[in-house]
Design a protein around this motif. Structure first.
Motif, short mmCIF file in Angstrom:
data_model
loop_
_atom_site.label_atom_id
_atom_site.label_comp_id
_atom_site.label_asym_id
_atom_site.label_seq_id
_atom_site.Cartn_x
_atom_site.Cartn_y
_atom_site.Cartn_z
N ARG A 81 17.26 36.01 91.15
CA ARG A 81 18.12 35.82 92.32
C ARG A 81 18.35 37.13 93.08
NH1 ARG A 81 20.53 30.88 92.68
NH2 ARG A 81 20.46 29.57 90.82
N SER A 107 15.95 26.15 92.06
CA SER A 107 17.22 26.57 92.64
C SER A 107 17.10 27.32 93.95
CB SER A 107 17.99 27.44 91.64
OG SER A 107 17.25 28.60 91.33
N CYS A 108 15.92 27.83 94.29
CA CYS A 108 15.79 28.55 95.55
C CYS A 108 14.34 28.65 95.96
CB CYS A 108 16.41 29.95 95.44
SG CYS A 108 15.47 31.09 94.41
N ARG A 163 19.71 26.63 97.55
CA ARG A 163 20.26 25.28 97.60
C ARG A 163 21.64 25.25 96.98
NH1 ARG A 163 14.64 23.81 95.33
NH2 ARG A 163 13.36 23.87 97.20
N ASP A 164 22.66 25.49 97.78
CA ASP A 164 24.02 25.52 97.26
C ASP A 164 24.59 24.13 97.03
OD1 ASP A 164 24.33 28.31 97.14
OD2 ASP A 164 24.74 28.42 99.27
N ALA A 175 27.23 23.97 94.35
CA ALA A 175 27.15 25.16 93.51
C ALA A 175 28.13 26.24 93.93
CB ALA A 175 25.73 25.71 93.54
N ASP A 195 26.21 23.17 84.87
CA ASP A 195 24.93 23.88 84.91
C ASP A 195 23.78 22.95 84.53
OD1 ASP A 195 26.23 26.19 85.63
OD2 ASP A 195 26.33 27.00 83.59
N HIS A 198 23.28 20.41 87.47
CA HIS A 198 22.72 21.09 88.65
C HIS A 198 21.24 21.38 88.45
CE1 HIS A 198 21.89 24.48 91.40
NE2 HIS A 198 22.74 23.86 92.19
N LEU A 199 20.88 21.84 87.25
CA LEU A 199 19.47 22.15 86.98
C LEU A 199 18.60 20.91 87.05
CD1 LEU A 199 17.23 24.05 86.10
CD2 LEU A 199 17.98 23.77 83.73
N SER A 202 18.23 19.69 90.61
CA SER A 202 17.46 20.59 91.45
C SER A 202 15.98 20.23 91.48
CB SER A 202 17.61 22.04 90.97
OG SER A 202 18.94 22.48 91.09
N GLN A 216 18.12 28.37 80.41
CA GLN A 216 18.82 28.47 81.69
C GLN A 216 20.28 28.06 81.62
OE1 GLN A 216 15.17 26.87 84.28
NE2 GLN A 216 16.74 27.82 85.52
#
Length: 259
Positions: A81, A107-108, A163-164, A175, A195, A198-199, A202, A216
């Motif tokens: 990140r 995640s991004c 990606r919030d 997030a 977490d 969200h993972l 995603s 993670q």
């Protein structure tokens, strides 16, 4: 087993068995028109071989980039990140590089260039399908690597978006505030449950392995995945009101679903 290094010889990057730290091999390019762009780029080198990583980081720095390295998939997933681009070796001691690439892409949109000894057509296809923006096979030329870095950044940098907020039907995962809501109603979840959810959300089209979840979510690449994951998945299913939100893929891991 001794790992292959990436060391320069006469302008080439080649594989070689070594334990010696290489001398700085790449002279800076004076008057480089891209110097200002390079100075703003933070590159993360993910490379298991210490001398090879030092050599590559040194070369990048001499060409004006900000560069640092990590030697495991776990550390890569903790550090990416802070990077604008990742150079990712696929042969890592703890996680397969394809899993690391999936984790970053989940995640991004941080650009990833796979830099690896895996050179078959299938390997290249799998690397690109895992989310890498480019794929280079060792041995390779350092000038080519620079050109590919600049080409990838021209395409990717304006589009880099973290990606919030993830919205999957009636489910909303934020997030920024670490809040989960379903049909507009807030659902109380623990830190690990958030977490984990969200993972999975995603990467709704893919399967997340148990090992990737341990790295993670639990920051643990050594322990064998066990009841901890199952307990948290069961709790999330109960709070979401349906087991279909998280589907078990037997022998592999879990996939995000929809009731």
């Amino acid at each position: 087993m001794q790992q292959n290094s990436i060391l320069p010889t006469e302008g080439r990057i080649r594989q070689q068995h070594t334990t010696r730290s290489p001398a700085p091999p790449f002279p800076a390019v004076p008057g480089d028109a891209t110097a200002e762009l390079r100075a703003t780029l933070r590159i993360l080198v993910v490379e298991n071989d210490g001398p090879a990583a030092d050599c590559l980081v040194g070369g990048l720095r001499r060409h004006g980039f900000q560069a640092d390295s990590v030697d495991t998939g776990r550390r890569a997933l903790q550090a990416y990140r802070q990077a604008d681009l990742v150079l990712l070796d696929l042969d890592l001691p703890d996680l397969d590089g394809l899993e690391v690439c999936h984790g970053i892409r989940a995640s991004c949109d941080t650009p990833v260039i796979a830099v690896t000894a895996r050179g078959t057509e299938l390997d290249r296809v799998l690397g690109l399908q895992a989310g890498s923006d480019d794929y280079m096979v060792k041995p390779y030329g350092f000038p080519e690597l620079l050109a590919r870095i600049e080409a990838v950044m021209r395409r990717s940098r304006p589009k880099r978006v973290v990606r919030d907020v993830i919205i999957r039907g009636p489910l909303r995962i934020d997030a920024r505030t670490r809040e989960v809501s379903l049909h507009g109603g807030r659902i109380e979840v623990t830190r690990k449950e958030f977490d984990l959810l969200h993972l999975l959300a995603s990467q709704p089209e893919g399967v997340v392995s148990r090992k990737q979840l341990m790295v993670q979510v639990w920051d643990d690449s050594m322990s064998r995945p066990g009841r901890t994951i199952d307990t948290h998945v069961s709790s999330l299913r109960g709070k979401l009101g349906s087991s279909s939100w998280i589907t078990t893929v037997r022998g592999v891991g879990f996939r995000f679903g929809r009731p």
